[in-house]
Design a protein around this motif. Structure first.
Motif, short mmCIF file in Angstrom:
data_model
loop_
_atom_site.label_atom_id
_atom_site.label_comp_id
_atom_site.label_asym_id
_atom_site.label_seq_id
_atom_site.Cartn_x
_atom_site.Cartn_y
_atom_site.Cartn_z
N ALA A 8 9.58 -2.22 71.99
CA ALA A 8 10.82 -2.99 71.87
C ALA A 8 10.62 -4.21 70.97
O ALA A 8 11.50 -4.55 70.17
N VAL A 9 9.47 -4.86 71.08
CA VAL A 9 9.18 -6.02 70.23
C VAL A 9 9.13 -5.59 68.77
O VAL A 9 9.70 -6.24 67.88
N ARG A 10 8.43 -4.50 68.52
CA ARG A 10 8.30 -4.01 67.14
C ARG A 10 9.67 -3.68 66.54
O ARG A 10 9.95 -4.03 65.38
N LEU A 11 10.52 -3.02 67.30
CA LEU A 11 11.84 -2.65 66.79
C LEU A 11 12.67 -3.88 66.45
O LEU A 11 13.39 -3.91 65.44
N ARG A 12 12.60 -4.92 67.29
CA ARG A 12 13.35 -6.14 67.00
C ARG A 12 12.84 -6.80 65.73
O ARG A 12 13.63 -7.31 64.91
N LEU A 13 11.53 -6.82 65.54
CA LEU A 13 10.96 -7.42 64.34
C LEU A 13 11.34 -6.63 63.09
O LEU A 13 11.59 -7.21 62.03
N GLN A 15 14.07 -4.92 62.71
CA GLN A 15 15.50 -5.05 62.47
C GLN A 15 15.88 -6.41 61.89
O GLN A 15 16.96 -6.58 61.35
N PHE A 16 14.98 -7.39 62.00
CA PHE A 16 15.26 -8.72 61.47
C PHE A 16 15.28 -8.67 59.95
O PHE A 16 14.45 -8.02 59.32
#
Length: 277
Positions: A8-13, A15-16
């Motif tokens: 989840a952390v990787r996906l948010r990063l 998407q930024f």
């Protein structure tokens, strides 16, 4: 759980959107470092333990240092699973590498290739059990970086040829003590098989590529650096290091290159070798 907590952390990063120009380059640089750091988390924690116990472990402690390292490695592995910092599939890869590495350690220590100079209770023969986790950290890194960077491969050689090469490399690690060392032939065969192969990796959004042989060399180089840290911390010693530490010879880089290739092929058994979209 199929994915670790990091997913989840990787996906948010990813998407930024940092913008364009130098901001994008700088963000991708930081993101690349963060992903690589996460991929080598297990190995980094093991190296930190080796250094910390080398400088701080009390003499005369009721628990041998090597046994403390073994129990600590087990605790790290369990903690990463409990807190979903690692997937169960990645833990299975670590177990495979632990077995493969320990078998080779038993043979190599009996042949005098290197020694473990300290006492331990948790050992097999002359090999303390924490040593298997050092090999496992290589497999852990490759399995994690494969998923984190969404690896794809172009012009990948037939799978059976990579399996045969890995078996030949593993056998030669043992057989060269009695038979001619075919290491140079194995290097040549590696180049022949992977000369045209490109590895495509996604750091932010777009896939980039590099020659797979260059990727092999870079990983082997960092393993060689880690080995120098391990011998400095007196986790094990090569002939010539008995009276004091000295850097591991650059020739060992070739050994790690071949051993890392075995690791790569083993991971390919559980991770898909996909072509670029």
């Amino acid at each position: 759980m199929k994915h670790s907590r990091f997913e989840a952390v990787r996906l948010r990063l990813e998407q930024f959107d940092p913008g364009t120009g130098w901001r994008l380059w700088f963000y991708e640089f930081l993101l690349f470092g963060f992903k690589q750091g996460w991929a080598c988390l297990f190995g980094a924690l093991m190296l930190a333990l080796l250094l910390a116990t080398h400088f701080l472990y009390p003499e005369g402690a009721p628990l041998h240092r090597y046994d403390f390292l073994t129990l600590s490695a087990l605790a790290i592995q369990l903690g990463m699973l409990v807190f979903r910092l690692e997937t169960l599939a990645e833990a299975k890869v670590i177990l495979i590498f632990h077995v493969v590495g320990t078998v080779m350690e038993l043979f190599k220590t009996s042949a005098g290739s290197w020694i473990y100079p300290e006492a331990s209770v948790l050992h097999i023969g002359a090999v303390p059990l924490f040593s298997g986790f050092m090999y496992a950290s290589v497999g852990s890194y490759i399995a994690r970086v494969w998923r984190i960077f969404d690896f794809h491969y172009s012009q990948y050689p037939p799978r059976w040829t990579t399996y045969a090469l890995a078996v030949a490399i593993y056998v030669n690690f043992f057989a060269h003590h009695w038979l001619p060392d075919i290491r140079l032939a194995l290097f040549a065969l590696t180049v022949l098989l992977f000369w045209k192969t490109r590895i495509h990796f996604r750091n932010w959004r777009a896939h980039r590529w590099m020659p797979l042989l260059l990727g092999f060399l870079l990983v082997a180089l960092f393993i060689w650096f880690a080995e120098n840290i391990g011998t400095f911390a007196r986790a094990w010693s090569y002939p010539g290091q008995e009276s004091g530490w000295e850097p591991v010879g650059i020739a060992k880089l070739g050994s790690w290159y071949l051993l890392m290739l075995i690791s790569f092929v083993l991971v390919s058994l559980v991770n898909p070798v996909r072509e670029p979209d």
